[in-house]
Write an enzyme that holds these catalytic residues in place. Structure first.
Site, PDB file in Angstrom:
ATOM      1  N   VAL A   1       4.435   6.832   3.396  1.00 22.92           N
ATOM      2  CA  VAL A   1       2.991   6.930   3.588  1.00 22.92           C
ATOM      3  C   VAL A   1       2.654   6.122   4.826  1.00 22.92           C
ATOM      4  O   VAL A   1       2.853   4.907   4.846  1.00 22.92           O
ATOM      5  CB  VAL A   1       2.227   6.377   2.362  1.00 22.92           C
ATOM      6  CG1 VAL A   1       0.720   6.485   2.579  1.00 22.92           C
ATOM      7  CG2 VAL A   1       2.654   7.100   1.086  1.00 22.92           C
TER       8      VAL A   1
ATOM      9  N   ARG B   1      -6.795   5.418   5.066  1.00 21.55           N
ATOM     10  CA  ARG B   1      -6.622   5.964   3.726  1.00 21.55           C
ATOM     11  C   ARG B   1      -5.215   5.759   3.200  1.00 21.55           C
ATOM     12  O   ARG B   1      -4.963   5.937   2.024  1.00 21.55           O
ATOM     13  CB  ARG B   1      -7.014   7.430   3.645  1.00 21.55           C
ATOM     14  CG  ARG B   1      -6.101   8.357   4.368  1.00 21.55           C
ATOM     15  CD  ARG B   1      -6.508   9.800   4.191  1.00 21.55           C
ATOM     16  NE  ARG B   1      -5.304  10.593   4.094  1.00 21.55           N
ATOM     17  CZ  ARG B   1      -5.037  11.416   3.119  1.00 21.55           C
ATOM     18  NH1 ARG B   1      -5.874  11.601   2.152  1.00 21.55           N
ATOM     19  NH2 ARG B   1      -3.904  12.079   3.097  1.00 21.55           N
TER      20      ARG B   1
ATOM     21  N   SER C   1      10.595   3.289  -7.364  1.00 18.56           N
ATOM     22  CA  SER C   1       9.899   3.723  -6.161  1.00 18.56           C
ATOM     23  C   SER C   1      10.594   3.286  -4.886  1.00 18.56           C
ATOM     24  O   SER C   1      10.857   2.104  -4.675  1.00 18.56           O
ATOM     25  CB  SER C   1       8.477   3.167  -6.146  1.00 18.56           C
ATOM     26  OG  SER C   1       7.840   3.519  -4.936  1.00 18.56           O
TER      27      SER C   1
END
Length: 178
Positions: free
Chosen positions: A90, A97, A122
């Site tokens: 990400v 965001r 993760s």
């Protein structure tokens, strides 16, 4: 779109020490696939290397990191997997965001494991700085190899410790029944 896009081959074999065969699902986001694929490959390799007989490892690719928790929940609820590993990247794309997406993904993965008792790991990473030039891409490809290996080791160790807990609880229950 929240559909599983790909499913790679599986490896079936019994687990050492007489326990059932391990079944691990690896979920990965297709965004930055050229980098995330390194974590997937490293995790798979470490899982196969860590047990004397290889586990069944299945890979599912989803559109982005945001879709990972829902797929993890579906896989965990199926009863077909002993553990789930999530891989994604990400990045800060210039709009604030990425922090919200990363937090939602990690919180979602934690909820999945707490609701289903299936461990979820993760390797969904959110670097502070990421740029599309070759130097950063090379760095993160190498970094994702390391993180894929680490997340697989955490998976192996956790499945081992949970098996010991179940064995101990079962032994205590049998002793109390006598």
């Amino acid at each position: 779109m929240n559909q599983i896009l790909t499913n790679t081959p599986t490896f079936d074999a019994p687990e050492p020490a007489g326990l059932h065969a391990r079944r691990v699902a690896i979920l990965s986001a297709s965004w930055h696939e050229d980098i995330v694929a390194h974590a997937v490959a490293a995790a798979r390799a470490e899982l196969l290397r860590s047990w004397s007989t290889p586990p069944r490892v299945e890979h599912f690719q989803v559109p982005g990191a945001f879709e990972i928790p829902l797929h993890a929940l579906q896989l965990a609820a199926s009863g077909d997997y002993d553990a789930i590993i999530a891989c994604g990247l990400v990045v800060n794309g210039g709009i604030y965001r990425h922090d919200f997406v990363a937090a939602a993904v990690i919180n979602g993965l934690m909820q999945v494991q707490l609701q289903t008792a299936v461990p979820v790991f993760s390797a969904v990473l959110t670097p502070r700085d990421f740029h599309e030039h070759e130097e950063h891409q090379r760095f993160f490809r190498e970094h994702f190899v390391k993180k894929g290996t680490e997340v697989a080791r955490a998976c192996v160790e956790t499945l081992g410790s949970l098996a010991k807990l179940r064995h101990s609880a079962s032994a205590r229950h049998r002793a109390q029944s006598l």
